[in-house]
Design an enzyme around this catalytic site. Sequence first.
Site, mmCIF file in Angstrom:
data_model
loop_
_atom_site.group_PDB
_atom_site.id
_atom_site.type_symbol
_atom_site.label_atom_id
_atom_site.label_comp_id
_atom_site.label_asym_id
_atom_site.label_seq_id
_atom_site.Cartn_x
_atom_site.Cartn_y
_atom_site.Cartn_z
ATOM 1 N N MET A 17 -8.541 -3.671 -2.504
ATOM 2 C CA MET A 17 -9.445 -2.752 -1.809
ATOM 3 C C MET A 17 -10.781 -2.735 -2.530
ATOM 4 S SD MET A 17 -6.846 0.417 -0.922
ATOM 5 C CE MET A 17 -6.102 0.448 -2.571
ATOM 6 N N CYS A 101 -10.501 -8.805 6.143
ATOM 7 C CA CYS A 101 -11.479 -7.743 5.958
ATOM 8 C C CYS A 101 -12.244 -7.470 7.250
ATOM 9 C CB CYS A 101 -12.465 -8.103 4.852
ATOM 10 S SG CYS A 101 -13.711 -6.817 4.574
ATOM 11 N N LYS A 142 -4.245 -13.344 3.277
ATOM 12 C CA LYS A 142 -4.038 -12.041 3.906
ATOM 13 C C LYS A 142 -4.760 -12.010 5.244
ATOM 14 C CE LYS A 142 -4.067 -7.067 3.422
ATOM 15 N NZ LYS A 142 -4.827 -5.887 3.036
ATOM 16 N N ASN A 203 2.020 -4.938 5.459
ATOM 17 C CA ASN A 203 1.017 -3.999 4.966
ATOM 18 C C ASN A 203 0.636 -3.040 6.092
ATOM 19 O OD1 ASN A 203 -2.508 -4.310 4.150
ATOM 20 N ND2 ASN A 203 -1.079 -2.785 3.403
ATOM 21 N N ASP A 205 0.627 1.630 6.485
ATOM 22 C CA ASP A 205 1.332 2.903 6.646
ATOM 23 C C ASP A 205 2.563 3.041 5.761
ATOM 24 O OD1 ASP A 205 -0.587 3.323 8.575
ATOM 25 O OD2 ASP A 205 0.736 2.923 10.266
ATOM 26 N N GLY A 227 -1.727 0.140 0.045
ATOM 27 C CA GLY A 227 -3.150 0.260 -0.208
ATOM 28 C C GLY A 227 -3.620 1.688 -0.296
ATOM 29 N N ARG A 228 -4.024 2.255 0.858
ATOM 30 C CA ARG A 228 -4.676 3.564 0.843
ATOM 31 C C ARG A 228 -3.793 4.667 0.270
ATOM 32 N NH1 ARG A 228 -6.349 4.591 6.656
ATOM 33 N NH2 ARG A 228 -4.507 3.296 7.036
#
Length: 329
Positions: A17, A101, A142, A203, A205, A227-228
Amino acid sequence: MLPWFENNAFPLYLAPMAGVTDVVFRQICKELGADVMVTEFVSAEGIMVADERTRKYTEFTDGQRPVGVQLFGGDGERMGEAARKIVDWKRPDFIDINFGCPVNKVVSKNGGSSLLKDCPSLEAVASGVAKACEGIVPVTAKIRIGWDMDHINAVEVCRILEGCGMQAIAVHGRTRSQGYSGDANWEVIDACARAVSVPVIGNGDISTGADLALRKEGTAVSGVMIGRAAMQNPWVFREAKHYLETGEELPGVPLEERWELVLRHCRLAAESNRYGTERHAIMAMRARLMAYCKGFPGAKELRQRLCKVESVANVEDIAAQSLAGLAGV
């Protein structure tokens, strides 16, 4: 097979990220249970001109291995040359190509998810990097599931990437047009995992151990990428592994431990050579600090104060007052 997938291992990746997964945050997540690291993406052109700022994004420590450096760009030959430069400088465990991205400044340079609309160019980029790194380090990629809801082509793209020599593929279950809105489409991720023989990392949720178990048991993925959720809760890796092993959730992390990690992160950032001065480091940390304090008592007021901090001492004062309020002092 990449060694971190051997013996039925199910690795947890920290998603790359921009502005978040720097060398300091990767260290923290590694300590908390993340298995595989990927750097923030770097521009192949920045690498080719030996831009010092770009090179800083490729930094990692041996304690973070296995770690990959993620590249973006639209020219296969230049991408391959950049990959070789990185391998010579850093000796990462793998090179990862960013085909996912959604940010305009990347897409406008024919990088990231823009290549999902142009499979011949995507194939040329993947082949260029794979050829440059052949016999030296593995190459992974990715992607997102497509450009928009009318052009979901992740299965086709995964087959192309496998044919180009990618040794693993991470699939974010959203389209480029979705950004980070809506729900990740794990049906498409599962279809990708069943369509190729290389490992597919899902990837999107994953924020709890139950989320991880659902995807491990209900899809064909070989690992997951978080990630987030890690931005707010880097303990998610420890919690998820505990849930997989026991079927039980760990107790919530105490506020004292959360503040201890926040302050450690600030001190490590201030000590790093990435930002130059403590003031610049802490100013760069502001968005990170506001993510950390979600769910804290008085979070709204904390965010108002944290968005103005300029020193480690400022953050220490806010933490002390937060903990004193918790204790009723």
